[in-house]
Design an enzyme around this catalytic site. Structure first.
Site, PDB file in Angstrom:
ATOM      1  CE1 TYR A 297      43.405  37.286  36.510  1.00 15.13           C
ATOM      2  CE2 TYR A 297      45.571  38.287  37.155  1.00 15.13           C
ATOM      3  CZ  TYR A 297      44.744  38.746  37.904  1.00 15.13           C
ATOM      4  OH  TYR A 297      43.778  39.621  37.528  1.00 15.13           O
TER       5      TYR A 297
ATOM      6  CE  LYS B 285      42.736  39.585  33.788  1.00 17.56           C
ATOM      7  NZ  LYS B 285      41.403  39.992  33.191  1.00 17.56           N
TER       8      LYS B 285
HETATM    9  P1  NAP Z   1      35.832  40.461  41.076  1.00 21.36           P
HETATM   10  O1  NAP Z   1      35.668  41.614  42.722  1.00 21.36           O
HETATM   11  O2  NAP Z   1      36.381  39.228  41.732  1.00 21.36           O
HETATM   12  O3  NAP Z   1      34.447  40.799  40.309  1.00 21.36           O
HETATM   13  C1  NAP Z   1      34.512  39.678  39.381  1.00 21.36           C
HETATM   14  C2  NAP Z   1      33.436  40.142  38.982  1.00 21.36           C
HETATM   15  O4  NAP Z   1      33.555  39.178  37.490  1.00 21.36           O
HETATM   16  C3  NAP Z   1      32.293  39.588  39.476  1.00 21.36           C
HETATM   17  O5  NAP Z   1      31.259  41.274  38.395  1.00 21.36           O
HETATM   18  C4  NAP Z   1      31.403  38.028  38.851  1.00 21.36           C
HETATM   19  O6  NAP Z   1      30.379  38.605  38.476  1.00 21.36           O
HETATM   20  C5  NAP Z   1      32.402  38.044  37.006  1.00 21.36           C
HETATM   21  N1  NAP Z   1      32.611  37.042  36.831  1.00 21.36           N
HETATM   22  C6  NAP Z   1      33.084  35.758  37.576  1.00 21.36           C
HETATM   23  N2  NAP Z   1      33.595  34.188  36.656  1.00 21.36           N
HETATM   24  C7  NAP Z   1      31.929  34.758  35.499  1.00 21.36           C
HETATM   25  C8  NAP Z   1      31.642  34.477  34.219  1.00 21.36           C
HETATM   26  N3  NAP Z   1      32.260  32.995  34.456  1.00 21.36           N
HETATM   27  N4  NAP Z   1      30.697  34.871  33.858  1.00 21.36           N
HETATM   28  C9  NAP Z   1      30.445  36.202  34.015  1.00 21.36           C
HETATM   29  N5  NAP Z   1      30.842  36.625  34.962  1.00 21.36           N
HETATM   30  C10 NAP Z   1      32.147  36.552  35.554  1.00 21.36           C
HETATM   31  O7  NAP Z   1      37.576  41.242  40.283  1.00 21.36           O
HETATM   32  P2  NAP Z   1      37.576  42.852  39.832  1.00 21.36           P
HETATM   33  O8  NAP Z   1      38.329  42.653  41.046  1.00 21.36           O
HETATM   34  O9  NAP Z   1      36.510  43.426  40.287  1.00 21.36           O
HETATM   35  O10 NAP Z   1      38.423  42.424  38.414  1.00 21.36           O
HETATM   36  C11 NAP Z   1      37.814  42.888  37.444  1.00 21.36           C
HETATM   37  C12 NAP Z   1      38.521  42.555  36.821  1.00 21.36           C
HETATM   38  O11 NAP Z   1      39.672  42.920  36.028  1.00 21.36           O
HETATM   39  C13 NAP Z   1      38.900  40.764  36.231  1.00 21.36           C
HETATM   40  O12 NAP Z   1      39.475  40.491  34.951  1.00 21.36           O
HETATM   41  C14 NAP Z   1      40.713  40.536  37.220  1.00 21.36           C
HETATM   42  O13 NAP Z   1      41.458  40.525  36.248  1.00 21.36           O
HETATM   43  C15 NAP Z   1      40.766  42.423  36.990  1.00 21.36           C
HETATM   44  N6  NAP Z   1      42.208  42.860  37.784  1.00 21.36           N
HETATM   45  C16 NAP Z   1      41.695  42.975  38.809  1.00 21.36           C
HETATM   46  C17 NAP Z   1      42.748  43.172  39.576  1.00 21.36           C
HETATM   47  C18 NAP Z   1      42.714  43.761  40.986  1.00 21.36           C
HETATM   48  O14 NAP Z   1      44.148  43.970  41.677  1.00 21.36           O
HETATM   49  N7  NAP Z   1      41.595  43.871  41.650  1.00 21.36           N
HETATM   50  C19 NAP Z   1      43.935  43.945  39.229  1.00 21.36           C
HETATM   51  C20 NAP Z   1      44.301  43.446  37.832  1.00 21.36           C
HETATM   52  C21 NAP Z   1      43.591  43.166  36.595  1.00 21.36           C
HETATM   53  P3  NAP Z   1      29.720  36.960  39.873  1.00 21.36           P
HETATM   54  O15 NAP Z   1      29.513  38.686  41.039  1.00 21.36           O
HETATM   55  O16 NAP Z   1      28.081  37.097  39.511  1.00 21.36           O
HETATM   56  O17 NAP Z   1      30.266  36.315  40.911  1.00 21.36           O
END
Ligand code: NAP
Length: 243
Positions: A151, A155
């Site tokens: 990861y 990133k």
């Molecule tokens: P999340 O709630 O797990 O949602 C993930 C999203 O990505 C969902 O819409 C999912 O679609 C989509 N996705 C996953 N695999 C995919 C694929 N192969 N093709 C198309 N869509 C795909 O994640 P989140 O927490 O909102 O995170 C969003 C972004 O922010 C990510 O890049 C994550 O690494 C980054 N981020 C998050 C955090 C945190 O604390 N949450 C911190 C730093 C960075 P489906 O619903 O169809 O599965």
């Protein structure tokens, strides 16, 4: 104020969490939003909420880590002004236990997806002499984390991609920036142990986890005309955790 009226945005991972809030915020600012998740059905709730707000949105399904699927997606959506590469996954485990499959899946979905979409969608942006590419990285890509080698590498890769595209595409009126969220309350962080959550809160000056809206607001700014002279930047949005 509708700062994005007349613009079209594509947001990956728009079905839930941070991506859903980004899609909603861009729509509130007046953009037409192409919402992408693993299936169009998964985007239905986001599209319905945008429509209820009086906004415009469509839902699309594609595995963004798959080049053929991304090619189809680009044919389906056509040109956009704003690309937000937000879709991401984790497959956390210690290096000694990490399979090559765990490594490749995370790199493909988190990093290669951004390369594929930027490559396909920057061509019409260059013609239009306007574009905004915003990559959702992570503080883990800047600082690293035990158990997240795949990861963190994906990133950190997004940050290198962001800075390179800023240099390559700037002369065509296209900006490219990254947002690096800290710990945000979504499905991705719901599995944090109580001990980890307490530790993070103790080290966060603002004393709370982030909400998806905290990230969406910064992304809407980067997409707007107000950010026209901002490119190649990585904005950490983490409540001060890594200050
Ligand atoms: P999340 O709630 O797990 O949602 C993930 C999203 O990505 C969902 O819409 C999912 O679609 C989509 N996705 C996953 N695999 C995919 C694929 N192969 N093709 C198309 N869509 C795909 O994640 P989140 O927490 O909102 O995170 C969003 C972004 O922010 C990510 O890049 C994550 O690494 C980054 N981020 C998050 C955090 C945190 O604390 N949450 C911190 C730093 C960075 P489906 O619903 O169809 O599965």
């Amino acid at each position: 104020m509708s700062t994005l009226a007349g613009r079209t945005a594509l947001v990956t991972g728009a079905s839930r969490g941070i991506g859903k809030e980004i899609a909603l915020e861009l729509a509130r600012q007046g953009a037409t939003v192409r919402c992408v998740a693993t299936s169009a059905k998964n985007c239905e709730a986001t599209v319905a909420e945008i429509t209820a707000l009086g906004g415009a949105a469509t839902g699309h399904g594609a595995n963004v880590g798959d080049s053929a699927a991304v090619e189809e997606l680009i044919k389906e959506v056509g040109a956009v002004d704003i690309l937000v590469n937000n879709a991401g996954i984790t497959r956390d485990t210690l290096l000694m236990r990490m399979s090559e499959e765990d490594w490749s899946a995370v790199l493909q979905i988190n990093l290669t997806s951004a390369f594929l979409l930027a490559k396909g969608l920057s061509r019409p942006m260059m013609k239009a002499r306007f574009g905004r590419i915003i990559n959702v990285s992570s503080v883990i890509g800047v600082h690293g984390a035990a158990g997240q080698a795949n990861y963190a590498a994906s990133k950190a890769g997004l940050i290198g991609l962001t800075k390179s595209l800023a240099k390559e595409l700037g002369s065509r009126g296209i900006t490219c920036n990254a947002v690096a969220p800290g710990f945000i309350s979504t499905d991705m962080t719901h599995e944090l142990s109580e001990e980890m959550r307490t530790g993070i809160l103790e080290r966060t000056p603002l004393g709370r986890l982030g909400e998806p809206g905290d990230i969406a607001g910064v992304i809407a700014f980067l997409a707007s005309d107000a950010a026209g002279f901002v490119t190649g930047q990585v904005i950490e949005v983490d409540g001060g955790l890594f200050v």
